[in-house]
Design an enzyme around this catalytic site. Sequence first.
Site, short mmCIF file in Angstrom:
data_model
loop_
_atom_site.label_atom_id
_atom_site.label_comp_id
_atom_site.label_asym_id
_atom_site.label_seq_id
_atom_site.Cartn_x
_atom_site.Cartn_y
_atom_site.Cartn_z
N LYS A 172 -10.10 12.55 8.75
CA LYS A 172 -9.67 12.03 10.05
C LYS A 172 -9.71 13.15 11.08
O LYS A 172 -9.41 14.30 10.75
CB LYS A 172 -8.23 11.52 9.95
CG LYS A 172 -8.06 10.17 9.29
CD LYS A 172 -6.60 9.75 9.31
CE LYS A 172 -6.40 8.46 8.55
NZ LYS A 172 -7.05 7.30 9.16
N ASP B 241 1.65 5.96 5.80
CA ASP B 241 0.68 5.12 5.10
C ASP B 241 1.21 4.51 3.80
O ASP B 241 0.50 3.83 3.08
CB ASP B 241 -0.61 5.90 4.84
CG ASP B 241 -1.85 5.04 5.04
OD1 ASP B 241 -1.73 3.97 5.65
OD2 ASP B 241 -2.93 5.45 4.56
N ASP C 159 -12.08 7.11 4.11
CA ASP C 159 -10.85 6.80 4.87
C ASP C 159 -10.48 5.31 4.74
O ASP C 159 -9.38 4.92 5.08
CB ASP C 159 -11.05 7.18 6.34
CG ASP C 159 -9.75 7.30 7.09
OD1 ASP C 159 -8.69 7.29 6.43
OD2 ASP C 159 -9.79 7.43 8.33
N ASP D 253 -2.48 10.06 4.30
CA ASP D 253 -3.88 9.68 4.42
C ASP D 253 -4.62 10.71 5.26
O ASP D 253 -4.59 10.67 6.49
CB ASP D 253 -3.98 8.28 5.05
CG ASP D 253 -5.40 7.77 5.11
OD1 ASP D 253 -6.30 8.43 4.53
OD2 ASP D 253 -5.62 6.71 5.72
N ARG E 114 -7.88 -0.32 1.03
CA ARG E 114 -8.47 -1.50 0.39
C ARG E 114 -8.92 -1.19 -1.05
O ARG E 114 -8.97 -2.07 -1.89
CB ARG E 114 -9.63 -2.03 1.24
CG ARG E 114 -10.78 -1.10 1.40
CD ARG E 114 -11.67 -1.45 2.59
NE ARG E 114 -11.06 -1.09 3.87
CZ ARG E 114 -11.62 -1.31 5.04
NH1 ARG E 114 -12.78 -1.92 5.12
NH2 ARG E 114 -11.03 -0.93 6.16
N GLU F 253 -9.46 3.79 2.27
CA GLU F 253 -8.93 3.96 0.91
C GLU F 253 -7.91 2.89 0.55
O GLU F 253 -7.73 2.57 -0.62
CB GLU F 253 -8.31 5.36 0.75
CG GLU F 253 -6.86 5.50 1.22
CD GLU F 253 -6.65 5.25 2.70
OE1 GLU F 253 -7.63 5.35 3.46
OE2 GLU F 253 -5.51 4.94 3.11
N LYS G 156 0.84 -1.21 0.00
CA LYS G 156 0.00 0.00 0.00
C LYS G 156 0.88 1.25 0.00
O LYS G 156 1.69 1.44 0.90
CB LYS G 156 -0.91 -0.02 1.24
CG LYS G 156 -1.70 1.27 1.47
CD LYS G 156 -2.61 1.18 2.70
CE LYS G 156 -3.26 2.52 3.04
NZ LYS G 156 -4.10 2.47 4.25
N1 BES Z 1 -4.19 4.32 7.07
C1 BES Z 1 -5.31 4.03 7.87
C2 BES Z 1 -5.02 2.98 8.94
C3 BES Z 1 -4.03 3.36 10.00
C4 BES Z 1 -4.46 3.87 11.20
C5 BES Z 1 -2.68 3.11 9.82
C6 BES Z 1 -3.55 4.19 12.18
C7 BES Z 1 -1.78 3.43 10.81
C8 BES Z 1 -2.20 3.95 11.98
C9 BES Z 1 -6.45 3.49 7.00
O1 BES Z 1 -6.52 3.98 5.71
C10 BES Z 1 -7.74 3.90 7.67
O2 BES Z 1 -7.97 5.06 7.76
N2 BES Z 1 -8.51 2.94 8.12
C11 BES Z 1 -9.73 3.21 8.78
C12 BES Z 1 -10.75 2.22 8.28
C13 BES Z 1 -12.15 2.54 8.72
C14 BES Z 1 -12.65 3.79 8.04
C15 BES Z 1 -13.03 1.35 8.42
C16 BES Z 1 -9.50 3.03 10.27
O3 BES Z 1 -8.76 2.14 10.67
O4 BES Z 1 -10.04 3.83 11.03
ZN ZN Z 2 -4.68 4.60 4.92
ZN ZN Z 3 -7.60 5.83 5.62
#
Ligand code: BES
Ligand code: ZN
Ligand code: ZN
Length: 505
Positions: A278, A289, A348, A271, A352, A350, A266
């Site tokens: 966020k 990210d 968020d 992000d 996947r 993104e 990825k």
């Molecule tokens: N890049 C984030 C995940 C992440 C969070 C990586 C903290 C490192 C530290 C990912 O893209 C994300 O935002 N995931 C969301 C998914 C949710 C919207 C289902 C998450 O984990 O909150």
């Molecule tokens: Zn991310």
């Molecule tokens: Zn994200």
Amino acid sequence: MRITTHSKCDPINPTIIGLFENEKPDSGRLGKSLAELIQKHQKQKSFSGKSNESVSTHLSKGEKLQKVILFGLGEENKLHETSTRNFGAKMIRASADFQQKEINISIPPALQNHLQALAEGLIMGNYDPALYKTDEEAKKKGEKKTNTINLICTDWNTDQRSRLEKGKSVGETVNYIRTLVNSAPDQLNTEQLVREIKLTAKENQMKVTDFDKKKLEKMKMGGILAVNRGSAEPAHMMVIEYNPAPISDNRKPKTENPLPIVLVGKGIIFDTGGISLKPSTHLSDMQLDMAGAAVVLGVFKLLKQFDIKRRVVGIIPITDNAIGNTAYRPSEIVTTYSGKTVEILNTDAEGRMILSDALYYGATQYKPEYMIDFATLTGACMVALGFRTAGLFGNDEELLDKLNSSGKNTDEGLCVMPITDADEKGIEGQLADLANIAHDHAYAGASRAAAFLKNFITDTKWAHIDIAGTAFTKNPKDYETTMATGFGVRMMIDFFEKLPFSVNE
Ligand code: BES
Ligand code: ZN
Ligand code: ZN
């Protein structure tokens, strides 16, 4: 950093001497006066050799003053890869007191069983994350940093020297990817990451293909393009290919499998969360990210030196996840490269979306023996497993076992996590084939994300490694600094080294 091998201690340089508990100093290797100095400390009980004990001393007057640190390695029978890696890092950190460019490190022969880990520790322990500091103090520190280690042990053979070199390269590669991951998103943007990948390919004579935005549009890579819509920079998907040199010696291949192994990483430059922005507390480290992309790139830097006899393909989708009036919106319907439709419930989620296209491309284009992806995919994985264990998902037990045991070997924790029928049901769409988050999204977020990815891998043996918790740290180990850890590279090299040969030439 240079690491040279010697069998005798040159008394001009400051010296760190690694010793097991109550080890009798070897005067052949150390010289008479150093051996006596050690014995004096042992007799006075000011040094016993307990694990991580560190005593600063010097050779007595009348001789050229030589700074010496006696460093404890604990009990010999408790030595293993991980402790050796830690010792390496602690020794190089202790050497900062010398403020000398060239130093000696003397080691007992038992450490030669773990030379790769030792070199990894020495190099990783020497990493300085102050990428953008300009003050005088930082500069001075840099000037006095050790750049040559004379490693001293009684005998050296070719095999040992090669392990040392390999460990050095692994350490340097981990430091390199730490720098990529730590780099601010304005300093390492999409274009620059693309350049780094091309550079790695060039240095290693590997084929690299750059799918730029135009090509992605032609191929209908809807997942990547949707995430890219809010970004000031166009997306890229990089494909890098390693083809091993023909097996030239008489080692017999154990399996004949011409299929490549595909690695996917990825590569989100930053992000923001997009329109599903966020909260500010979650934004600060989001340059991490692209850590999955960095792991894949790191592995490609090492494949040749480790003489891996497999075809390996790396697929790295790269874009920002930005916010703006062109950004993709919750409730939009995205048609992915596979043809499957996805309703966006949260922009968020993104990672996947970009992985769906990269995984489907990997599975259909290469029909790989294994496909393994690395992604900082979910905060939920961090909630479940903390900061020292990555989530390991997949559909093939043998592959998961192999990865798990490599992680154990290299001090990179993994834990197998489930993808249940309920998770697969959870990400079914109401209007489209899939939803990019579950409608009741509070639970099992890491498994639901993995369940989403599973839709794009066709019948490939696949593993997904969620490194959201392990890519960054606030509590560094001996060989780490705060921020990027470089998690994943060591485990993957161990994984490749342990695979049986295949005939690919
Ligand atoms: N890049 C984030 C995940 C992440 C969070 C990586 C903290 C490192 C530290 C990912 O893209 C994300 O935002 N995931 C969301 C998914 C949710 C919207 C289902 C998450 O984990 O909150
Ligand atoms: Zn991310
Ligand atoms: Zn994200």
